[in-house]
Design an enzyme around this catalytic site. Structure first.
Site, mmCIF file in Angstrom:
data_model
loop_
_atom_site.group_PDB
_atom_site.id
_atom_site.type_symbol
_atom_site.label_atom_id
_atom_site.label_comp_id
_atom_site.label_asym_id
_atom_site.label_seq_id
_atom_site.Cartn_x
_atom_site.Cartn_y
_atom_site.Cartn_z
ATOM 1 N N GLU A 48 0.793 -1.237 0.000
ATOM 2 C CA GLU A 48 0.000 0.000 0.000
ATOM 3 C C GLU A 48 0.824 1.286 0.000
ATOM 4 O O GLU A 48 0.662 2.118 0.889
ATOM 5 C CB GLU A 48 -0.921 0.020 1.235
ATOM 6 C CG GLU A 48 -1.853 -1.158 1.286
ATOM 7 C CD GLU A 48 -2.836 -1.077 2.437
ATOM 8 O OE1 GLU A 48 -4.029 -1.189 2.167
ATOM 9 O OE2 GLU A 48 -2.417 -0.913 3.589
HETATM 10 C C1 TNX Z 1 -4.722 -3.846 4.557
HETATM 11 S S1 TNX Z 1 -3.184 -6.338 4.209
HETATM 12 C C2 TNX Z 1 -3.464 -3.673 5.092
HETATM 13 C C3 TNX Z 1 -3.326 -3.248 6.494
HETATM 14 C C4 TNX Z 1 -4.650 -3.026 7.152
HETATM 15 C C5 TNX Z 1 -5.610 -4.102 6.705
HETATM 16 C C6 TNX Z 1 -6.943 -4.046 7.375
HETATM 17 C C7 TNX Z 1 -2.087 -5.293 4.080
HETATM 18 C C8 TNX Z 1 -0.829 -5.753 3.538
HETATM 19 N N1 TNX Z 1 -2.317 -4.008 4.437
HETATM 20 O O1 TNX Z 1 -2.532 -2.095 6.580
HETATM 21 O O2 TNX Z 1 -4.475 -3.066 8.522
HETATM 22 O O3 TNX Z 1 -5.812 -3.981 5.319
HETATM 23 O O4 TNX Z 1 -7.709 -5.161 7.044
#
Ligand code: TNX
Length: 549
Positions: free
Chosen positions: A366
């Site tokens: 992300e």
């Molecule tokens: C996505 S899964 C994220 C996290 C959040 C989560 C909440 C991932 C690699 N990154 O930063 O906590 O969703 O479900």
């Protein structure tokens, strides 16, 4: 299955987060005795009369019941381990400790290589190489119990199976309250080994901090279900959780915040070492994650020279530059500055030095603030640092957009870049969010959790296959499964247990048991018999209406 773009972005409004946090310890999520449908009575299932009716989770490779009298554990049962047996003896000692509270028996752990005395439990290395590093054979007769494995980890898993074959009352923590009329196990033989080498859970200790004592409770739960990996998400925008001597403000500044404005916390090096030791005794590898280059606001708030982030989101409610909201994707380390790589080098070096396991997880998920080139170059430089300190790199599947070494591992979660990693020869850890995310709500009315990847009732968490989930993936490309618990809405171990149990045992079976031995109906029937065990152990759980508890 792919999650359509955009579905996950609107994952948590601040208003809903506030609501979730105030509810975080209301009836269902934080009171082990109550359920949304009222109190569940503690009914002890009858002892097994035949091994064929076992309620083992994960279900074993093969179970062959025998006729005849059961083995009976008594005050005079000896646990026999090899002379000079090292780890095998230690596993024997753990078995004695496990049996002691409920039975009241102080069973001797005796070293002996000859014929064991009648009525003994023998814990010994040996058996065919086909058992592999974690498999075991368990043979039960009226006269003895034999647990044999090629490696100590297999003995430990065999002990967990023996434990689950005893009456549920064995989990009682007080001898004064007798929970079984006799400690019997029906005769027969179990041969067992895992399908996948990596069977893990992830605990996000960054969004909310979890104490060493809480993490140990989580580790014990993993061990009971033969999981062998605990991935600790040690840093994120809201907190930095591990002492780094060369960058002390990471913890003195970055460690004292968390989602919702609570006090946060961090592990000293001694505390981390204690977690590594405790997990290691249970044959669980700790995989540390420092999430980079995104999810780094806590580090940047501690050392502003590291940062190239977009402005802090409006959901910030902390003081002195801290971030206590739950937006993601906005923070990033500066990919073009030397100081960034000095920081990465120091952090990877210090954490690798205190981590005996083979892996270092670099996050990589992300990131919105960098160009594709900047992102790839950051991951590639960081990958070299990880290998320089002797670790294998693991990253969220986005790292597939960079050039990966063939030994690096990608953790599939939203399934849109996992194949990029696979095509480079990397192996996959399967954590598809719509199946394996323990922070997803079970139903629309689950108080805690998020729903951006969908609702994950127990059957949803159970009914999938790590190899066929993504088209085009070969069995050898999947190193295993992992169930992540993100903790934006999860404030303590009781709430964590509610989100984790019974879904973690379901994922444990997905990772351990042969596909041919698995079925929802079978799991559904077996898992019901575990509720009294959780009750006796003080483990909170979600009493899914999909199971007749
Ligand atoms: C996505 S899964 C994220 C996290 C959040 C989560 C909440 C991932 C690699 N990154 O930063 O906590 O969703 O479900």
């Amino acid at each position: 299955m792919m999650i359509p773009h955009g579905v996950r972005m609107n994952r948590l409004s601040t208003a809903r987060l506030a609501a979730a946090l105030t509810l975080a310890c209301s009836v269902a999520a934080c009171n082990p005795v109550q359920s949304p449908r009222g109190p569940i009575p503690l009914v002890m299932p009858p002892p097994l009369t035949t091994l064929g009716a076992h309620r083992l989770v994960p279900t074993p490779v093969s179970v062959t019941p025998d006729d005849g009298a059961p083995f009976v554990l008594t005050a005079t049962t000896a646990i026999v381990v090899p002379v000079g047996g090292g780890e095998a003896s230690r596993v024997g000692g753990m078995l004695a400790a496990l049996l002691r509270p409920a039975s009241g028996f102080v069973l001797p752990v005796a070293a002996g290589d000859g014929a064991p005395p009648r009525g003994a439990i023998v814990v010994r290395l040996g058996g065919p190489a086909s058992l592999g590093p974690e498999g075991y054979e368990l043979t039960v007769s009226a006269d003895s119990v034999r647990i044999v494995a090629v490696e100590p980890a297999g003995l430990f898993h065999g002990v967990q199976t023996f434990r689950q074959l005893l009456p549920a009352g064995i989990e009682g923590q007080h001898h004064a309250v007798r929970m079984a009329s006799a400690w019997t196990v029906p005769p027969g033989r179990i041969v067992d080994r895992p399908r996948f080498a990596w069977r893990g859970a992830m605990l996000d200790v960054a969004r909310h901090f979890f104490t060493v004592y809480e993490v140990k409770q989580y580790i014990d739960l993993l061990a009971m279900y033969k999981m062998n990996t605990l991935h600790l998400h040690l840093s994120d925008d809201q907190g930095w959780r591990i002492q780094i001597d060369s960058w002390p403000k990471l913890t003195t500044v970055g460690g004292i915040t968390e989602v919702g404005g609570g006090p946060g916390g961090f592990y000293t090096k001694d505390e981390y070492a204690e977690l590594v030791r405790f997990a290691g005794q249970r044959f669980i590898t700790i995989v540390p994650e420092i999430d980079m280059p995104g999810h780094t606001h806590a580090a940047i708030a501690s050392y502003p020279e590291l940062g190239c982030s977009k402005p802090t989101p409006a959901t910030q409610t902390g003081t002195a530059g801290s971030y206590t909201g739950t937006e993601v994707g906005w923070s990033t380390l500066c990919p073009d500055k030397d100081v960034t790589y000095r920081f990465v080098d120091d952090v990877v070096r210090e954490i690798s030095a205190m981590t005996p396991g083979a892996y270092f997880h670099v996050g990589g998920d992300e990131v919105q603030g960098l160009t594709a080139e900047q992102y790839a170059s950051f991951v590639e430089r960081t990958q070299e640092i990880v290998y320089k300190y002797g670790k294998t790199m693991v990253g969220w599947e986005e790292v597939g957009k960079a050039r990966l070494r063939p030994t690096s591992i990608a953790q599939q979660w939203k399934s849109d870049s996992a194949l990029l990693a696979l095509r480079q020869g990397a192996k996959l850890i399967a954590s598809p969010a719509p199946k394996a995310y323990l922070d997803m709500k079970y139903t629309p009315t689950t108080e805690l959790g998020l729903d951006w990847a969908g609702l994950v009732e127990l059957r949803t968490a159970y009914d999938w296959d790590p190899v066929t989930y993504l088209p085009g993936v070969a069995e050898q490309s999947v190193i295993g499964v992992e169930a992540p618990l993100w903790t934006e809405t999860v404030q303590n171990i009781t709430a964590a247990q509610y989100m984790t149990v019974p879904r973690l045992p379901a994922i444990a079976e997905v990772g351990w048991s042969p596909a041919s031995e698995r079925s929802w109906d079978g799991f559904r029937a077996r898992i019901a018999a575990h509720a009294p065990r959780w009750r006796l152990l003080g483990i909170n759980f979600y009493p899914s209406p999909q199971v007749d508890w």
